[in-house]
Write an enzyme that holds these catalytic residues in place. Sequence first.
Site, mmCIF file in Angstrom:
data_model
loop_
_atom_site.group_PDB
_atom_site.id
_atom_site.type_symbol
_atom_site.label_atom_id
_atom_site.label_comp_id
_atom_site.label_asym_id
_atom_site.label_seq_id
_atom_site.Cartn_x
_atom_site.Cartn_y
_atom_site.Cartn_z
ATOM 1 N N ARG A 14 0.884 -1.182 0.000
ATOM 2 C CA ARG A 14 0.000 0.000 0.000
ATOM 3 C C ARG A 14 0.912 1.219 0.000
ATOM 4 O O ARG A 14 1.699 1.410 0.925
ATOM 5 C CB ARG A 14 -0.905 0.002 1.231
ATOM 6 C CG ARG A 14 -1.650 1.323 1.396
ATOM 7 C CD ARG A 14 -2.736 1.264 2.440
ATOM 8 N NE ARG A 14 -3.890 0.519 1.963
ATOM 9 C CZ ARG A 14 -5.099 0.571 2.522
ATOM 10 N NH1 ARG A 14 -5.314 1.340 3.570
ATOM 11 N NH2 ARG A 14 -6.089 -0.150 2.034
ATOM 12 N N HIS A 55 -7.585 0.974 -6.280
ATOM 13 C CA HIS A 55 -7.779 0.090 -5.121
ATOM 14 C C HIS A 55 -8.447 -1.192 -5.633
ATOM 15 O O HIS A 55 -9.619 -1.471 -5.325
ATOM 16 C CB HIS A 55 -8.636 0.793 -4.073
ATOM 17 C CG HIS A 55 -8.604 0.151 -2.711
ATOM 18 N ND1 HIS A 55 -7.817 -0.952 -2.417
ATOM 19 C CD2 HIS A 55 -9.261 0.455 -1.566
ATOM 20 C CE1 HIS A 55 -8.008 -1.283 -1.157
ATOM 21 N NE2 HIS A 55 -8.871 -0.453 -0.615
ATOM 22 N N GLN A 84 -10.348 -3.778 -3.347
ATOM 23 C CA GLN A 84 -11.667 -3.347 -2.879
ATOM 24 C C GLN A 84 -12.738 -3.686 -3.913
ATOM 25 O O GLN A 84 -13.816 -4.193 -3.567
ATOM 26 C CB GLN A 84 -11.642 -1.827 -2.629
ATOM 27 C CG GLN A 84 -12.962 -1.271 -2.152
ATOM 28 C CD GLN A 84 -13.344 -1.785 -0.775
ATOM 29 O OE1 GLN A 84 -12.542 -1.705 0.144
ATOM 30 N NE2 GLN A 84 -14.544 -2.306 -0.615
ATOM 31 N N ASP A 99 -17.490 7.128 -1.041
ATOM 32 C CA ASP A 99 -16.225 6.983 -0.316
ATOM 33 C C ASP A 99 -15.945 8.326 0.351
ATOM 34 O O ASP A 99 -16.615 9.332 0.055
ATOM 35 C CB ASP A 99 -15.111 6.608 -1.326
ATOM 36 C CG ASP A 99 -13.754 6.359 -0.663
ATOM 37 O OD1 ASP A 99 -13.708 6.182 0.582
ATOM 38 O OD2 ASP A 99 -12.735 6.335 -1.379
ATOM 39 N N CYS A 133 -16.595 1.636 0.943
ATOM 40 C CA CYS A 133 -15.410 0.782 1.162
ATOM 41 C C CYS A 133 -14.957 0.797 2.617
ATOM 42 O O CYS A 133 -14.263 -0.119 3.041
ATOM 43 C CB CYS A 133 -14.285 1.229 0.240
ATOM 44 S SG CYS A 133 -13.828 2.965 0.495
ATOM 45 N N ARG A 148 -13.708 -8.791 1.625
ATOM 46 C CA ARG A 148 -12.290 -8.526 1.351
ATOM 47 C C ARG A 148 -11.484 -9.797 1.608
ATOM 48 O O ARG A 148 -10.572 -10.130 0.868
ATOM 49 C CB ARG A 148 -11.768 -7.384 2.252
ATOM 50 C CG ARG A 148 -12.449 -6.031 2.067
ATOM 51 C CD ARG A 148 -12.160 -5.449 0.700
ATOM 52 N NE ARG A 148 -10.740 -5.379 0.442
ATOM 53 C CZ ARG A 148 -9.936 -4.380 0.820
ATOM 54 N NH1 ARG A 148 -10.430 -3.338 1.432
ATOM 55 N NH2 ARG A 148 -8.632 -4.401 0.543
HETATM 56 N N1 CP Z 1 -11.407 -0.312 2.550
HETATM 57 C C1 CP Z 1 -10.138 -0.373 2.938
HETATM 58 O O1 CP Z 1 -9.210 -0.575 2.134
HETATM 59 O O2 CP Z 1 -9.944 -0.239 4.272
HETATM 60 P P1 CP Z 1 -8.535 -0.059 5.003
HETATM 61 O O3 CP Z 1 -7.965 1.275 4.562
HETATM 62 O O4 CP Z 1 -8.826 -0.108 6.456
HETATM 63 O O5 CP Z 1 -7.619 -1.169 4.565
HETATM 64 N N1 NVA Z 2 -10.146 6.716 -1.027
HETATM 65 C C1 NVA Z 2 -9.753 6.267 0.284
HETATM 66 C C2 NVA Z 2 -9.973 4.803 0.412
HETATM 67 C C3 NVA Z 2 -9.629 4.209 1.751
HETATM 68 C C4 NVA Z 2 -9.859 2.725 1.792
HETATM 69 C C5 NVA Z 2 -8.297 6.618 0.523
HETATM 70 O O1 NVA Z 2 -7.483 6.456 -0.387
HETATM 71 O O2 NVA Z 2 -7.976 7.081 1.623
#
Ligand code: CP
Ligand code: NVA
Length: 313
Positions: free
Chosen positions: A110, A138, A141, A232, A272, A300
Amino acid sequence: MSAVAPVKDFLSILDLSAGELTRLIELAAQLKTDRRLGEQASTARALGGAHVAMLFEKPSLRTRSTFEIAIRELGGHPLHLPPEFANGAREPLEDIARNLERWVRALVIRTFAHEKARSVAAAAPTLHVINALSDAEHPCQALADILTLRERWGECRGRTLAYVGDGNNVATSLVHAAPQFGISVHLASPPGYTLPAAVIEETAPLARSGARVRRFTDPREAVAGVDAVYTDVWTSMGQEQEADVRRRMFQPYQVNSALMGVAALHALFMHCLPARRGEEVTVEVFESPASVVFDQAENRLHTQKALLLMLLS
Ligand code: CP
Ligand code: NVA
């Protein structure tokens, strides 16, 4: 259970063909059913003790926990790397990847710049690299979102989902995935925060059953009659300094009971997570029977298990 895909990395939904995506979702549904078998599940030792490294430069509850559990339940071992390794200050990220590929089968990463995940994948030709969220995409997701919709709808073809909010990483992967399952997507974002046209263009040739992606400015127009409404956070990780401006810009795009009232009677609410109640969604909608957000979170686990099996076993 056959799960082989000839792909090394999963940085984007577009790394898998429509057929592979369909097989992945079917496999995930099977893994969900089989979870109650525990150690007796046919996949309980599928990873054969392989190690999978995890490097998270941003916070995570769902992605990190579900990958860790998935790896363990498939008979592998997670290896957590300190987040600061991702900034490349101690040694270049590419060199980290070239070390890791001598020890582990895969890296779940990540990070901020999507390009970082790409260059890590290119530097280590035998290391499977999985995008656990970048600023651009993502994809993990979107896999869980599709499984959730399939569970609720049975057949996805001919359905329409509205995504209301920021044209961000989550929206991009959703638009990459949904039309490949025959789901049309209506996007509603304030001017300046729309999904790049290129994302829509690259997905258009992959759409099935006449699914289309359309952009709207007015959220009510986007939501009229749809089968699901997705949102989101308005401010993603790394954009915190823009939060005040974004709060003002996105206010008309809040998913509240009035907006849900424009959707079909049976419409689902999706997110999400994490959610900011009172911003992109009201408590009332978040806690309503229409909300499937914790199904998404559960899925997930099952979809990432399927992904690991397809890439590694
Ligand atoms: N939806 C999601 O990716 O959650 P986290 O940021 O907690 O991993
Ligand atoms: N769009 C959000 C998603 C978190 C799972 C971010 O990138 O923070």
